[in-house]
Design an enzyme around this catalytic site. Structure first.
Site, mmCIF file in Angstrom:
data_model
loop_
_atom_site.group_PDB
_atom_site.id
_atom_site.type_symbol
_atom_site.label_atom_id
_atom_site.label_comp_id
_atom_site.label_asym_id
_atom_site.label_seq_id
_atom_site.Cartn_x
_atom_site.Cartn_y
_atom_site.Cartn_z
ATOM 1 N N CYS A 118 30.271 37.665 26.248
ATOM 2 C CA CYS A 118 29.524 36.659 27.024
ATOM 3 C C CYS A 118 28.089 36.478 26.524
ATOM 4 O O CYS A 118 27.413 35.512 26.902
ATOM 5 C CB CYS A 118 29.528 37.016 28.506
ATOM 6 S SG CYS A 118 31.184 36.938 29.214
ATOM 7 N N HIS A 260 23.242 33.600 31.867
ATOM 8 C CA HIS A 260 24.703 33.636 31.873
ATOM 9 C C HIS A 260 25.222 33.556 33.311
ATOM 10 O O HIS A 260 24.793 34.320 34.180
ATOM 11 C CB HIS A 260 25.164 34.944 31.210
ATOM 12 C CG HIS A 260 26.637 35.139 31.280
ATOM 13 N ND1 HIS A 260 27.529 34.173 30.885
ATOM 14 C CD2 HIS A 260 27.381 36.195 31.714
ATOM 15 C CE1 HIS A 260 28.758 34.621 31.063
ATOM 16 N NE2 HIS A 260 28.690 35.846 31.570
ATOM 17 N N ASN A 290 32.536 31.495 35.437
ATOM 18 C CA ASN A 290 31.997 32.220 34.285
ATOM 19 C C ASN A 290 32.771 31.775 33.044
ATOM 20 O O ASN A 290 33.945 32.131 32.871
ATOM 21 C CB ASN A 290 32.183 33.718 34.542
ATOM 22 C CG ASN A 290 31.715 34.597 33.397
ATOM 23 O OD1 ASN A 290 31.441 34.121 32.302
ATOM 24 N ND2 ASN A 290 31.634 35.894 33.650
HETATM 25 O O1 UT7 Z 1 30.607 37.862 32.114
HETATM 26 C C1 UT7 Z 1 30.408 39.153 31.654
HETATM 27 C C2 UT7 Z 1 29.767 40.027 32.651
HETATM 28 N N1 UT7 Z 1 30.501 40.024 33.907
HETATM 29 C C3 UT7 Z 1 29.831 40.153 35.037
HETATM 30 O O2 UT7 Z 1 28.634 40.199 35.035
HETATM 31 C C4 UT7 Z 1 30.641 40.274 36.306
HETATM 32 C C5 UT7 Z 1 29.993 41.276 37.224
HETATM 33 N N2 UT7 Z 1 30.797 41.636 38.383
HETATM 34 C C6 UT7 Z 1 31.069 40.781 39.407
HETATM 35 O O3 UT7 Z 1 30.734 39.626 39.389
HETATM 36 C C7 UT7 Z 1 31.719 41.380 40.612
HETATM 37 O O4 UT7 Z 1 31.767 42.778 40.487
HETATM 38 C C8 UT7 Z 1 33.156 40.847 40.928
HETATM 39 C C9 UT7 Z 1 33.102 39.389 41.374
HETATM 40 C C10 UT7 Z 1 34.057 40.960 39.694
HETATM 41 C C11 UT7 Z 1 33.756 41.657 42.071
HETATM 42 O O5 UT7 Z 1 32.915 41.552 43.214
HETATM 43 P P1 UT7 Z 1 32.341 42.850 43.967
HETATM 44 O O6 UT7 Z 1 31.576 42.353 45.114
HETATM 45 O O7 UT7 Z 1 31.629 43.701 42.970
HETATM 46 O O8 UT7 Z 1 33.650 43.526 44.441
HETATM 47 P P2 UT7 Z 1 34.127 45.043 44.223
HETATM 48 O O9 UT7 Z 1 34.873 45.133 42.943
HETATM 49 O O10 UT7 Z 1 32.997 45.990 44.478
HETATM 50 O O11 UT7 Z 1 35.124 45.164 45.427
HETATM 51 C C12 UT7 Z 1 34.667 45.121 46.809
HETATM 52 C C13 UT7 Z 1 35.877 44.860 47.687
HETATM 53 C C14 UT7 Z 1 37.063 45.751 47.331
HETATM 54 O O12 UT7 Z 1 37.778 46.032 48.537
HETATM 55 P P3 UT7 Z 1 37.569 47.421 49.293
HETATM 56 O O13 UT7 Z 1 37.925 48.494 48.319
HETATM 57 O O14 UT7 Z 1 36.116 47.449 49.710
HETATM 58 O O15 UT7 Z 1 38.521 47.293 50.439
HETATM 59 C C15 UT7 Z 1 37.899 44.891 46.452
HETATM 60 O O16 UT7 Z 1 39.251 45.250 46.457
HETATM 61 O O17 UT7 Z 1 36.325 43.513 47.490
HETATM 62 C C16 UT7 Z 1 37.694 43.546 47.100
HETATM 63 N N3 UT7 Z 1 37.889 42.430 46.171
HETATM 64 C C17 UT7 Z 1 38.348 41.233 46.575
HETATM 65 N N4 UT7 Z 1 38.701 40.767 47.793
HETATM 66 C C18 UT7 Z 1 39.115 39.495 47.866
HETATM 67 C C19 UT7 Z 1 37.645 42.385 44.840
HETATM 68 N N5 UT7 Z 1 37.946 41.175 44.359
HETATM 69 C C20 UT7 Z 1 38.393 40.455 45.425
HETATM 70 C C21 UT7 Z 1 38.845 39.120 45.549
HETATM 71 N N6 UT7 Z 1 39.182 38.689 46.796
HETATM 72 N N7 UT7 Z 1 38.936 38.275 44.514
#
Ligand code: UT7
Length: 339
Positions: A118, A260, A290
């Site tokens: 990216c 980005h 993204n």
């Molecule tokens: O482009 C290159 C660089 N990439 C980035 O910079 C991306 C950086 N990361 C992100 O944007 C975020 O980490 C994500 C969008 C990928 C994920 O969001 P998050 O707020 O960090 O979620 P998480 O992985 O910490 O998960 C929190 C909760 C989890 O549930 P529990 O364990 O708290 O019950 C996940 O299972 O949210 C859940 N979850 C979702 N729920 C509904 C994760 N993805 C989803 C989803 N829909 N799509």
């Protein structure tokens, strides 16, 4: 090729273009096949929709469309070099850039791919700028194009909701360091110790040589989202600060940041860390998600088109992604036509 000029030379932005495949994928559509919802995606990422390629398209076709528009914006039919940033080449071999150059009518120019995930567009920009400043070429087409929809694990709701496909491109020409559009010094860096945070385990020589066990899922893109989020904010904050310092600006000089577009919460955290108003940050993530290497040039193109980026404004470009890799640079925005 144009001969080297005497005196101080800079790479100057002289054209811009972008392209999105027509198929729009809404959050509601994703929620029919992933355990997610429009409300979760909007509140946790700021994304409302993204575009995906369809059969018959590829990264190369996205790049050709964006490249043609950038050439038209620069009033050129050809350039001295084509540099393409991508993680989703049309094939593992050859590079995609020569195919793109040929489809744009250029069959005798150097053309190559740059791989910095990216952060790739800013890396490609730095390489093309170096070729111009060294006098090797007089102008360059720099394209960021990716089709991450082709890499996504259909069961992964984390990465599955943030990525979209697209392409953005700019033309650089040789010019003077103090004219509008002249790129400032670059800040580039990587930290390979955290490479496993963003990867496709299979498909390369390590796996083919037998060192990596293969499952079908190993061919999908994987990302440890929460850890990557923290690195993104830390690395881009420091990189923007260094690029601004190297340009001999202060943060107060910055009118716009083109960062980005990975997650709107990353953009807000970055603004807070830099002590800048959220409105300083350009954003189109709600419409495109993204788009990996395409993200920054697509954002610049959209911001010119909607009037949020105007000639004379001091802009910082910054990007972050797999590698981990990051890169930033500065410029005063020039008069450019968006076609
Ligand atoms: O482009 C290159 C660089 N990439 C980035 O910079 C991306 C950086 N990361 C992100 O944007 C975020 O980490 C994500 C969008 C990928 C994920 O969001 P998050 O707020 O960090 O979620 P998480 O992985 O910490 O998960 C929190 C909760 C989890 O549930 P529990 O364990 O708290 O019950 C996940 O299972 O949210 C859940 N979850 C979702 N729920 C509904 C994760 N993805 C989803 C989803 N829909 N799509």
């Amino acid at each position: 090729m144009t001969p080297a000029r005497h005196g101080r030379t800079a790479a100057v932005l002289s054209g811009i273009g972008a392209w999105l495949p027509p198929r729009v994928v809404t959050n509601d559509e994703l929620a029919t096949r992933l355990d997610t919802s429009d409300a979760w995606i909007r509140s946790r990422t700021g994304i409302g929709q993204r575009h995906f390629i369809e059969a018959g398209m590829s990264t190369g076709s996205l790049a050709v469309e964006a490249g043609a528009r950038a050439l038209k914006s620069a009033n050129l039919d050809s350039v001295d070099v084509v540099v393409l940033a991508t993680t989703t080449p049309d094939q593992p071999c050859p590079a995609t850039a020569p195919l793109v150059a040929a489809r744009l009518g250029m069959t005798a120019v150097p053309a190559f791919d740059v791989g910095a995930v990216c952060a790739g567009f800013v890396y490609a920009l730095s390489v093309a700028a170096g070729l111009i400043v060294s006098g090797t070429v007089g102008n360059a087409l720099v394209i960021g194009a990716d089709a991450f929809s082709t890499l996504l694990d259909p069961t992964d709701r984390g990465s599955g909701v943030i990525f979209g496909d697209g392409a953005g491109a700019v033309v650089l020409r040789s010019g003077e360091p103090d004219e509008p559009g002249a790129l400032g010094p670059f800040d580039l860096g990587t930290d390979g110790e955290h490479a496993e945070l963003i990867e496709i385990p299979a498909g390369g020589s390590a796996q083919r040589a037998g060192g990596v066990p293969t499952r079908a899922d190993d061919h999908y893109f994987t990302m440890q989202g929460r850890a990557v989020f923290k690195h993104a904010v830390l690395r881009m904050t420091a990189s923007v600060q260094r690029a601004v310092r190297r340009a001999r600006w202060t943060m107060a000089d910055v009118d716009r940041v083109a960062a980005h577009q990975a997650n709107s919460r990353i953009l807000h955290a970055l603004a807070d860390q830099l002590g800048m108003a959220h409105e300083t940050f350009l954003s189109n993530i709600d419409r495109v998600g993204n788009t990996a290497a395409a993200s920054v040039p697509l954002l610049l193109n959209d911001a010119v088109a909607d009037g949020t980026l105007r000639p004379g404004q001091r802009v910082v470009l910054t990007s972050f992604g797999g590698g981990l890799a990051w890169g930033s640079t500065t410029l005063r925005w020039p008069e450019l036509d968006v076609v």
